[in-house]
Design a protein around this motif. Sequence first.
Motif, PDB file in Angstrom:
ATOM      1  N   VAL A 280       0.833  -1.207   0.000  1.00 15.24           N
ATOM      2  CA  VAL A 280       0.000   0.000   0.000  1.00 15.24           C
ATOM      3  C   VAL A 280       0.868   1.258   0.000  1.00 15.24           C
ATOM      4  CG1 VAL A 280      -1.666   1.319   1.347  1.00 15.24           C
ATOM      5  CG2 VAL A 280      -1.969  -1.136   1.080  1.00 15.24           C
ATOM      6  N   PHE A 283       2.406   1.700  -3.386  1.00 15.53           N
ATOM      7  CA  PHE A 283       1.409   2.059  -4.400  1.00 15.53           C
ATOM      8  C   PHE A 283       1.132   3.556  -4.401  1.00 15.53           C
ATOM      9  CE2 PHE A 283      -3.034   2.776  -5.645  1.00 15.53           C
ATOM     10  CZ  PHE A 283      -3.029   2.217  -6.907  1.00 15.53           C
ATOM     11  N   PHE A 284       1.038   4.156  -3.225  1.00 17.78           N
ATOM     12  CA  PHE A 284       0.728   5.583  -3.147  1.00 17.78           C
ATOM     13  C   PHE A 284       1.960   6.460  -3.324  1.00 17.78           C
ATOM     14  CE2 PHE A 284      -3.011   3.867  -0.924  1.00 17.78           C
ATOM     15  CZ  PHE A 284      -4.016   4.589  -1.550  1.00 17.78           C
ATOM     16  N   ALA A 285       3.159   5.915  -3.114  1.00 18.88           N
ATOM     17  CA  ALA A 285       4.364   6.741  -3.183  1.00 18.88           C
ATOM     18  C   ALA A 285       5.277   6.346  -4.337  1.00 18.88           C
ATOM     19  CB  ALA A 285       5.134   6.643  -1.867  1.00 18.88           C
ATOM     20  N   GLN A 286       4.794   5.533  -5.261  1.00 12.03           N
ATOM     21  CA  GLN A 286       5.673   5.034  -6.302  1.00 12.03           C
ATOM     22  C   GLN A 286       6.150   6.137  -7.245  1.00 12.03           C
ATOM     23  OE1 GLN A 286       3.772   2.362  -9.115  1.00 12.03           O
ATOM     24  NE2 GLN A 286       1.759   3.217  -8.725  1.00 12.03           N
TER      25      GLN A 286
END
Length: 300
Positions: A280, A283-286
């Motif tokens: 998670v 996913f948000f910081a990729q």
Amino acid sequence: MAQVLDTPKAAGPASDPVTPAERVARRKSLLHWIAVHSLGVAAALFFVLPFVFLLLTSLMSDQQALTRDLWPHPFEWSNYKEVFDTPGFLTWWRNTLLYAGLGTVLTVVSSLPVAYALAKFRFRGRHLSLMLVISMMMLPPQVVVIPMYLFWAKQLDMSGTLWPLIIPMAFGDAFSIFLLRQFLLTIPNEYLDAAKVDGCGEFRTLLRVVIPMAKPGIAAVALFQFFYAWNDYFGPQIYASENPAAWTLSYGLESFKGAHHTDWNLTMAATVLVMAPVIVVFFFAQKAFVEGVTLTGVKG
């Protein structure tokens, strides 16, 4: 005088037919597109299918797990509740969040000023300091584990806790310093000079100019450190193995696996719960992570 009206031409094939060379070029382009995307889909399936198998197995009953049945019937969502009800599992979560969260903050706060000095300051011994940082990156942690353990356990009596792993992060990390230094080299010196002309000192320039422009690099370092601490098994095994109240998820999962070695559905459910936060977060910081890693190699 009668006006002659132009009659519309009947719809037909294009006046300029496609040449055989163009047909061949289009066919090659289509085949190239299919080949590239087929390889991409195959590679994606190669990495995704183990996670799909892990997730589906975690939702199966004990009798169905690791059989020919690939689809759960019915879905056993109670497996996750049973894992959470395992004595100590929430304690492992709390310890891991403390270790990964506090360790990440300490690493970034302590490494950023050092990286800023190595990237933007001109002082005698700067290159030697950089070589020392790089040499520390090449030193395996197993080499110093015995003297470090004797120091923390015998001299400071901190065995059975995670503090021997967290406190050293307040003194910087060689890999984080090097990565941030490479990123800070991409920031033009003109911005720093403009801030100093406006009356900013070095510390204020770091806070007001460098940090806002270095967010992708900081995010990359923070994610690297968070992932390392979250998945660390070696450190907790050395310092916290004697105290179950200080275990982390990575070390506690091994104990859980030993206690449920025949209950593969519960073992898979526990593994999913350990992996989920990391997935998670990435996913948000990729976007910031990829940008930070990419820009670190622009200048040397």
